[in-house]
Design an enzyme around this catalytic site. Structure first.
Site, PDB file in Angstrom:
ATOM      1  N   ASP A 115       0.822  -1.204   0.000  1.00  0.00           N
ATOM      2  CA  ASP A 115       0.000   0.000   0.000  1.00  0.00           C
ATOM      3  C   ASP A 115       0.860   1.260   0.000  1.00  0.00           C
ATOM      4  O   ASP A 115       1.819   1.376   0.775  1.00  0.00           O
ATOM      5  CB  ASP A 115      -0.903  -0.005   1.243  1.00  0.00           C
ATOM      6  N   GLU A 147       1.432   0.027  -4.963  1.00  0.00           N
ATOM      7  CA  GLU A 147       0.636   1.234  -5.196  1.00  0.00           C
ATOM      8  C   GLU A 147       1.610   2.388  -5.046  1.00  0.00           C
ATOM      9  O   GLU A 147       2.242   2.556  -3.997  1.00  0.00           O
ATOM     10  CB  GLU A 147      -0.500   1.375  -4.180  1.00  0.00           C
TER      11      GLU A 147
END
Length: 590
Positions: A258, A294
């Site tokens: 993330d 990401e």
């Protein structure tokens, strides 16, 4: 694993804790009393307790203070403030001995939240639904973060016990059984992990181990995790161990990292690269292990073959598609307002739409050239947890645009050489929203609720305080309940029609595109103009894959739409021209 509790083959359990600021540490068994831990070098404390074993409950007490859970707990049955439980990871009888994973080019990813995927919201219930995904053409599930969070419900990005699967979903062996079932069906399993911050409630490290953080770097969540300051070695080892933990102890096939752009790390070897190396040189030697990032910075250098990560979420493609579908241009969508069709075509062809150009939203250059990367370096999507859940009312695209437009975009998504991803329920046009939810208490709950509503004050529809008050309270159980899928919808119109379309597109993908993707070494070219999107990609053995899409309300005459030769793979319409919102895909071989 050097952190936490390790059941010993000779009996008993070894407990290890890194707490360099503590003069004395004890492991407190419940029941069983306190056991002094030996002070070792470099801030480590250790104790071997003969009477402890799998199932024993314990906490650590530092310098006579209040006992705290193990930061490397493998399971916290009574939530993040309760006692940790000793787990023997070798006790589970795996059934996937022959599993070696799947090559990346075969991936069709399905992102899901365990708590909302089924009415029961458990690992066991999720396992019962996997056969339907495999039959549809999905080849990988991506689980939103599993690290234990405070309360009974959370998206997962507020994790504080990084090694403990969320107790509300079941026991660790229930997660192993889920992975086992997935592998039996040919499905890979990825876990979303958060290495840029800890959640705001239940993280005791700030109190007894300040060395875990580096105040020289500030993030939206406070002092950054200490990847590059004094004492960094143990902190980095903690997160490398965590990455390996999900892949080795739970047999997962990879991770999604993330928001790596929020990781503050000035080391010569960034922690993201160190994790990638550990995965490749460890479990990756025996089977396929994939690492997906990401990264809002659009750093092509981090992606294979030059970099170490397998792929990156392609936010540019989503954002351009969202603007051309809905016309919304608030916030970061402003970057795509002037030419959404051209940017969508560029993202299809080359991965990033922004490859160093100035972002109007940020006011500075963003991205690196990416056309040299293989198309499989990008995970593309029309919806995900963020893009749905960060809307005030959690609306999915089906609530915002008509079916004809969406069906054209699904053909572009699922029949492009990128790795496609669906968000749970998207395959059957789920009517349920996916709202932002959590389970905080007191002042923190008030702050989250008020902050959530304040975020939308700049939108005209929420300028009025009464309108903002209608935004669902993230802490309310009803907000979570509304976000659960209704599986019975799959049998009714218009949901079954969407499900059939997605199944048909994925079948075509697996039959015609996937066998040629392994040899696709670079991106494609955008050949269209205006709102007519035409992209061609080179594939293996001299083949060419071409997609044409008329993404507007006016028809395009035949001369612009008909490609020379080639085998038609998918045609959404009859005739030679291109009616509004139509798609044609063809395969050209030497």
């Amino acid at each position: 694993m050097q952190f936490g509790a390790q059941v010993l083959a000779v009996g008993g359990t070894r407990f290890r804790l890194w707490a360099p600021a503590a003069r004395q540490a004890e492991v407190v068994l419940e029941p069983g009393g306190a056991h002094a831990m030996q002070v070792l070098a470099d801030g480590w404390h250790e104790a071997v307790v003969p009477g402890a074993g799998a199932g024993s409950r314990y906490r650590y007490r530092l310098d006579g203070g209040t006992p705290v859970p193990d930061p490397a707990s493998r399971y916290n049955p009574d939530d993040v403030h309760g006692a940790s439980e000793v787990v023997d990871p070798a006790a589970y009888a795996w059934q996937d001995a022959g599993w070696r994973g799947r090559p990346w080019h075969e991936a069709v990813v399905y992102e899901l939240h365990v708590g909302c995927f089924t009415p029961e919201g458990s690992f066991a219930a999720a396992a019962e639904r996997l056969a339907e995904l495999a039959a549809l053409g999905v080849t990988a599930i991506q689980l939103m973060p599993l690290a234990d969070t405070p309360g009974a419900r959370n998206w997962g990005y507020d994790g504080v016990l990084m090694f403990a699967p969320e107790a509300g979903y079941g026991r660790p062996d229930d997660l192993r059984a889920l992975v086992d079932r997935a592998h039996a069906l040919g499905l890979m399993v990825f876990v979303d992990v958060v290495y840029n911050h800890f959640g705001p409630d239940g993280n005791y490290l700030h109190g007894y181990c300040p060395q875990f953080f580096n105040a020289a770097h500030q993030t939206p969540w406070g002092a950054a995790i200490n990847y590059d300051g004094e004492h960094k070695a143990a902190v980095r080892a903690f997160f490398v161990a965590n990455a390996l933990y999900w892949v080795e102890e739970f047999h997962c096939d990879g991770l999604r990292l993330d928001a790596v752009h929020q990781i503050r790390d000035d080391s010569a070897l960034a922690i993201v690269e160190e994790i990638a190396q550990a995965l490749a040189q460890g479990p990756g030697r025996q089977r396929h292990v994939h690492l997906v990032l990401e990264n809002e910075r659009n750093q092509a250098q981090r992606l294979a073959p030059a970099g170490l990560a397998t792929a990156q979420w392609n936010d540019d493609l989503h954002n351009a598609a969202h603007v051309l579908l809905t016309g919304e241009t608030d916030g970061y969508y402003a970057d795509y307002a002037q030419a959404p069709h051209e940017l969508f075509a560029r993202a299809l062809a080359e991965g990033y739409a922004y490859q160093g150009q100035v972002s109007p939203h940020l006011g500075e250059p963003r991205g690196e050239p990416s056309g040299q990367l293989p198309p499989t370096a990008f995970v593309s999507f029309l919806q995900n947890h963020d893009q749905v859940g960060n809307r005030a009312m959690g609306e999915r695209l089906d609530r915002l645009v008509g079916a004809q437009r969406l069906e054209a975009l699904y053909a572009c998504l699922l029949l492009a050489p990128h790795i496609p991803m669906l968000f749970m329920g998207e395959e059957f046009a789920a009517s349920t929203p996916f709202l932002f939810f959590c389970d905080f208490e007191g002042e923190l709950a008030d702050a989250v609720r008020n902050g959530r509503r304040a975020e939308f004050k700049r939108f005209a529809v929420f300028a009025d305080e009464a309108a903002r008050a209608r935004i669902p309270d993230p802490n309310a159980e009803a907000t979570f309940a509304q976000s659960k899928l209704r599986w019975a919808e799959r049998e009714t119109t218009p949901h079954r029609e969407r499900l059939a379309l997605v199944g048909r597109l994925l079948a075509l993908r697996h039959q015609h595109l996937v066998p040629r993707l392994a040899g696709a070494a670079q991106g494609g070219r955008s050949l269209g103009a205006g709102r007519f999107v035409r992209v061609a990609w080179p594939l293996a053995n001299g083949a060419r894959w071409e997609l044409q899409a008329n993404l507007q309300d006016a028809a395009v005459p035949a001369p612009l739409a008909v490609s020379e030769g080639g085998q038609p793979i998918y045609v959404s319409h009859a005739g030679t021209g291109m009616p509004p919102w139509s798609v044609r895909v063809s395969l050209h071989t030497p």
